[in-house]
Design an enzyme around this catalytic site. Structure first.
Site, mmCIF file in Angstrom:
data_model
loop_
_atom_site.group_PDB
_atom_site.id
_atom_site.type_symbol
_atom_site.label_atom_id
_atom_site.label_comp_id
_atom_site.label_asym_id
_atom_site.label_seq_id
_atom_site.Cartn_x
_atom_site.Cartn_y
_atom_site.Cartn_z
ATOM 1 N N ASP A 72 0.835 -1.212 0.000
ATOM 2 C CA ASP A 72 0.000 0.000 0.000
ATOM 3 C C ASP A 72 0.864 1.253 0.000
ATOM 4 O OD1 ASP A 72 0.859 -0.660 2.641
ATOM 5 O OD2 ASP A 72 -0.638 0.696 3.475
ATOM 6 N N GLU A 132 0.225 -1.322 5.560
ATOM 7 C CA GLU A 132 1.351 -0.920 6.413
ATOM 8 C C GLU A 132 1.211 0.537 6.819
ATOM 9 O OE1 GLU A 132 5.387 0.780 7.340
ATOM 10 O OE2 GLU A 132 4.028 1.336 5.737
HETATM 11 ZN ZN LIG Z 1 6.952 2.085 3.702
#
Ligand SMILES: [Zn+2]
Length: 370
Positions: A72, A132
């Site tokens: 992401d 993340e």
């Molecule tokens: Zn990163």
């Protein structure tokens, strides 16, 4: 063989802001992992969007080397035309995620595509994670399932190709200050939550000074930093504010209890209450991610130091290393690009660092898996 920069171009062109599904990026990556054993760990995020983590291995068992990469990106300004329409200029590839961290992903896919999975005697693993950027959600999901075990792990993040052996933790909290609403013409019949929040802010400065008294010289800054990043309070100019909320984050150094700052804040709030019984404020810790402490084993960091000619270092930002490193084994954060250009318009990665990274990954794979 596909050039790493053209893989990266493809990856950047697939929008994968955390609010979107990361499935298209993962599916693109899986094209480069033909013949690998693929384990899928899907989940649905709170908004109902499909998210997918993948652990791919060349063969079953504990990996000699694992390459971990999130899929992401942070959001981008819609006015930044190159965000998902990547451009190469002056030896740099521009686009959202080029640096954080699709650049590393392109290197992993480039290195993986050169491998015959049957040839490696020790398993090589590639782990792709979701979400993340909104709190290592995918990494925590995989960690809970103990889905990845490796003797050496590289977590991809932009480190300018210097191996990183330690990182600070991350904590997020909210302080809710409660007052009493009243007509502003009669302040004595209410209590201003904003006024009390001002006392809290001064108390947070005292907490910061206490945190700064304990140092870990491996870091810059060498202490746990604290930031009151958002303050929201009051509802109208002629109402004594009844509530004020302060968002606070801190980044604990390894070797220090991540909850120490919370303890210090609670002590300060208790002291304010002691002095004034009408004072009401509470701390609510929302996130407490551990710091990433250096592993005892440094074979991987040593190899990357030798190959790159760059000394092992530390980072002040949070990574998946604290969650996805195998306990007792070695974890290093490593990747092309500079974190200071990430998370903003004009993010880029130098193309020559991509090719350099691929050669280091090739060498690490041969060293730990062949
Ligand atoms: Zn990163």
């Amino acid at each position: 063989m596909v050039k790493t920069a053209s893989i990266l171009r493809d990856l950047v062109a697939i929008p994968s802001v955390s609010s979107l599904s990361n499935v298209p990026v993962v599916n693109y990556a899986l094209n480069f992992l033909q013949g690998w054993k693929i384990e899928r760990h899907p989940y649905t995020d709170p908004a109902g969007t499909a998210k997918l983590n993948v652990v791919a291995r060349t063969r079953p068992g504990i990996a000699g080397l694992a390459l971990v990469c999130h899929t992401d990106t942070v959001p981008f300004d819609p006015d930044w035309k190159e965000a998902v329409n990547p451009k190469i200029r002056g030896g740099k590839l521009y686009g959202r995620g080029s640096c954080d961290v699709k650049g590393f992903l392109a290197c992993v896919l480039s290195a993986a595509s050169k491998i015959d999975p049957q040839e490696l005697t020790t398993p090589l693993a590639v782990a792709l994670t979701a979400d993340e950027e909104i709190g290592c959600v995918g990494a925590k999901f995989l960690a809970k399932k103990k889905a990845l075990r490796a003797r050496h792990t590289i977590i991809g993040e932009p480190t300018g190709l210097a191996p990183v052996r330690a990182g600070k933790g991350y904590a997020l909290a909210e302080i809710v200050v409660r007052g009493k609403e009243a007509h502003s013409a009669f302040p004595a019949s209410g209590r201003s939550a904003i006024g009390d929040a001002a006392r809290v802010i001064l108390a947070l400065e005292r907490v910061s000074r206490k945190l700064a008294s304990r140092r870990n010289r491996a870091f810059d800054p060498s202490y746990t930093t604290l930031n009151a990043g958002v303050i929201r309070g009051g509802s109208a100019k002629n109402i004594v504010p009844g509530e004020c909320r302060i968002t606070v984050e801190w980044r604990p150094i390894p070797g220090q209890d991540g909850g120490w700052a919370a303890e210090l804040i609670r002590e300060e709030l208790a002291a304010l209450r002691e002095k004034d019984a009408g004072f009401a404020a509470e701390l609510e810790v929302k996130r407490l991610d551990p710091a990433f402490a250096p592993s005892r084993d440094d074979a991987l960091a040593g190899l990357l130091e030798t190959l790159s000619g760059r000394r092992a270092t530390t980072v002040a930002f949070g990574t998946e290393a604290a969650h996805l490193g195998t306990p007792g084994a070695e974890t290093v954060v490593f990747g092309p690009g500079d974190m200071t250009v990430a998370h903003k318009s004009g993010e880029f990665v130098p193309i020559d660092e991509l090719e350099e990274c691929v050669t280091y990954l090739d060498a690490a794979i041969r060293n730990f898996c062949a």
